[in-house]
Design an enzyme around this catalytic site. Structure first.
Site, mmCIF file in Angstrom:
data_model
loop_
_atom_site.group_PDB
_atom_site.id
_atom_site.type_symbol
_atom_site.label_atom_id
_atom_site.label_comp_id
_atom_site.label_asym_id
_atom_site.label_seq_id
_atom_site.Cartn_x
_atom_site.Cartn_y
_atom_site.Cartn_z
ATOM 1 N N SER A 159 -2.340 4.144 12.748
ATOM 2 C CA SER A 159 -3.751 4.428 12.996
ATOM 3 C C SER A 159 -4.178 5.670 12.214
ATOM 4 C CB SER A 159 -3.999 4.595 14.502
ATOM 5 O OG SER A 159 -5.390 4.665 14.779
ATOM 6 N N LYS A 189 -9.389 9.361 12.401
ATOM 7 C CA LYS A 189 -10.798 8.977 12.522
ATOM 8 C C LYS A 189 -11.048 8.101 13.748
ATOM 9 C CE LYS A 189 -11.449 9.546 7.574
ATOM 10 N NZ LYS A 189 -10.173 10.282 7.442
ATOM 11 N N ILE A 215 -3.595 -11.027 7.065
ATOM 12 C CA ILE A 215 -3.489 -10.882 8.517
ATOM 13 C C ILE A 215 -4.692 -11.447 9.246
ATOM 14 C CG2 ILE A 215 -1.966 -8.875 8.347
ATOM 15 C CD1 ILE A 215 -4.370 -7.104 9.002
ATOM 16 N N GLY A 261 0.815 -1.206 0.000
ATOM 17 C CA GLY A 261 0.000 0.000 0.000
ATOM 18 C C GLY A 261 0.849 1.257 0.000
#
Length: 510
Positions: free
Chosen positions: A288, A291, A224, A173
């Site tokens: 993280s 949001k 995962i 990503g």
């Protein structure tokens, strides 16, 4: 209790873009055709923010000569000394086709001088964007976000990377791939790049090493969500440092499919933390999102639970004297796949209106490079249990960013039609980096804060609620998943509304 914070040490000129037009002091490695063209273009285009002060090349016949007015300082073997002597802040490797072993050695030498490392192919891709038709133009990120981009990685990051086995999840990503690039520059003993998408891994290896034979153990295909597979990987590879960037992140899609958010963002994190504890990982850093602060969306709720899992297990790790577990929270990044700039490019190129959810909607922005640099700094400082929050400057009105973008690609205000679509389920008008119950604490880095919260969940406090949540997600019982998320996170209420079935204009939640 969060660890004691020492006074912030000065980071000097390496933490900010100089106010003058010169930009960051840059060494270019390679005086061939690629390096020569790069030096020339950087000199002509100061808005790139890089000021070439020297070139390195092993050809003794080029020693003492100038390349587009920039001196050839010496051979590649002297990179560290020359970077220190000339105060270099960035080193660009401009020799296409270098073997990855040589790239690694040069990147390590640059990192030893505290210089950020760039590779010519990905560097040029970052500088040049196709905006309208086939016309390639450059964008000044500083003008888009209303502040200078900050180059933040210090030489101290080497102390937690060099000589260690590093695992990056979600490596294919946008954030994960930049993590891999920057980690590689600090000389890890091994860099393991984990993703469930083989095409992303192939592209990443080609980008970092200039070749992608797919024959070594550096590339790891895994999901995962698969607990036995994750445990096997940790047993076999024995990573010392883990950066966990794998996640579902498209806000509107997760509102429609909350079970998928739980499986990846919550259960996946749980699997990784469990495996890290079992195998003695030294340092575990969760990526993280802002949001997660007072979440109003499934995305935010799932990432907040991931933070709580890391914090809860960090206490166990501290008590056992094992690893350090922490999370780093930040907002939107420019340049990621599906980010606002790529959406604007597509909409302007197609001649259609630019879609914005609300005239007053604001978001925090930074570039991928500075976000990842700060993640590495936070990972270095972590002592266990922190949720670090990156200082992203002032929030930016999306409408202002659209107008700035249009101006830079030479479109007049009357040529850009903006269509307001309305806030979607789970979206906020204005994001916040801290929740109402969190205290902002300074750290040793001026651009990184830490948080405390009134709710200090222990592993046993979370365990029962998570078991029911996982069971509901496994059976894809979305209404129960929403109910259980609300029960686990006091103050969170599900939007109870379906996102539009049409393709969303800003898949990252802009």
């Amino acid at each position: 209790m969060l660890p004691h914070r020492t006074a912030a040490r000065p980071y000097g000129d390496r933490t900010r873009l100089p106010d003058g037009p010169a930009g960051l002091r840059t060494l270019v490695v390679g005086a061939g055709s690629a390096g020569t063209a790069l030096v020339r273009d950087l000199g002509r285009t100061p808005e790139f923010g890089l000021d070439p002060v020297g070139v390195l090349d092993d050809d003794p016949g080029k020693a003492g000569r100038n390349v587009s007015g920039v001196p050839v300082l010496g051979p590649l073997a002297d990179l560290t000394a020359l970077a220190l002597g000339h105060g270099a802040q960035v080193v660009v490797l401009a020799i296409p086709g270098l073997p990855h072993q040589r790239v690694r050695a040069l990147a390590t030498a640059a990192a030893a001088a505290g210089a950020a490392v760039r590779y010519l192919p990905s560097f040029l891709a970052a500088l040049r964007r196709e905006v309208v038709g086939s016309d390639l133009r450059t964008l000044d990120v500083n003008r888009l976000i209303g502040r200078h981009e900050v180059h933040v990685v210090s030489p101290d990051v080497r102390t937690v990377i060099e000589g260690r086995r590093v695992l990056v999840t979600g490596a294919g990503g946008s954030i994960g791939s930049e993590l891999c690039r920057q980690v590689q520059a600090f000389g890890p003993a091994a860099l393991y790049m984990l993703d469930h998408d083989e095409s992303n891994l192939h592209r990443l290896q080609l980008d970092i090493w200039g070749e992608a034979l797919l024959t070594d153990e550096a590339l790891v295909i895994a999901d995962i969500r698969d607990r036995p597979r994750i445990q096997q990987i940790f047993r076999d590879l024995r990573p010392d440092v883990v950066f966990h960037a794998a996640a579902h992140k498209h806000l509107p899609l997760l509102e429609r499919h909350p079970s998928e958010a739980v499986k990846s963002n919550v259960l996946g994190t749980d699997h990784l933390v469990e495996a890290a504890l079992a195998t003695g990982v030294e340092r575990f850093v969760l990526i993280s999102t802002d949001k997660a602060a007072d979440p109003t969306s499934v995305l935010g709720a799932s990432k907040r639970l991931a933070e709580l899992i890391v914090q809860a297990n960090a206490r166990d790790a501290r008590n056992l004297g094992t690893g350090v577990f922490a999370a780093v929270r930040f907002g939107n990044v420019l340049g990621s796949r599906g980010s606002l700039l790529s959406v604007l490019e597509e909409q302007l190129r197609s001649g259609g209106p630019v879609t914005v959810t609300h005239p007053d909607v604001t978001r925090f922005f930074m570039t991928i490079e500075e976000a990842v640099g700060l993640v590495l700094e936070a990972g270095r400082m972590a002592e266990g249990g922190e949720v670090f929050v990156l200082d992203m400057g002032e929030p930016v009105r999306i409408v202002d960013l659209v107008h700035n973008f249009a101006e830079q690609v030479q479109l007049g205000a009357d040529e850009v039609e903006i269509r307001y679509t309305g806030l979607r389920a789970g979206e906020k008008l204005n994001e916040a980096l801290f929740s109402d119950t969190e205290e902002r604490l300074p750290t040793a880095h001026p651009r990184i804060f830490a948080t405390t919260t009134d709710r200090a969940a222990a592993p046993e406090d979370l365990a029962g609620g998570l078991t029911g949540l996982y069971a509901a997600a496994t059976t894809n019982t979305d209404p129960e998943v929403r109910t259980r998320l609300a029960a686990l996170l006091p103050g969170y209420q599900s939007a109870h509304a379906k996102a539009p079935a049409l393709a969303t204009p800003y898949p990252d939640g802009f």
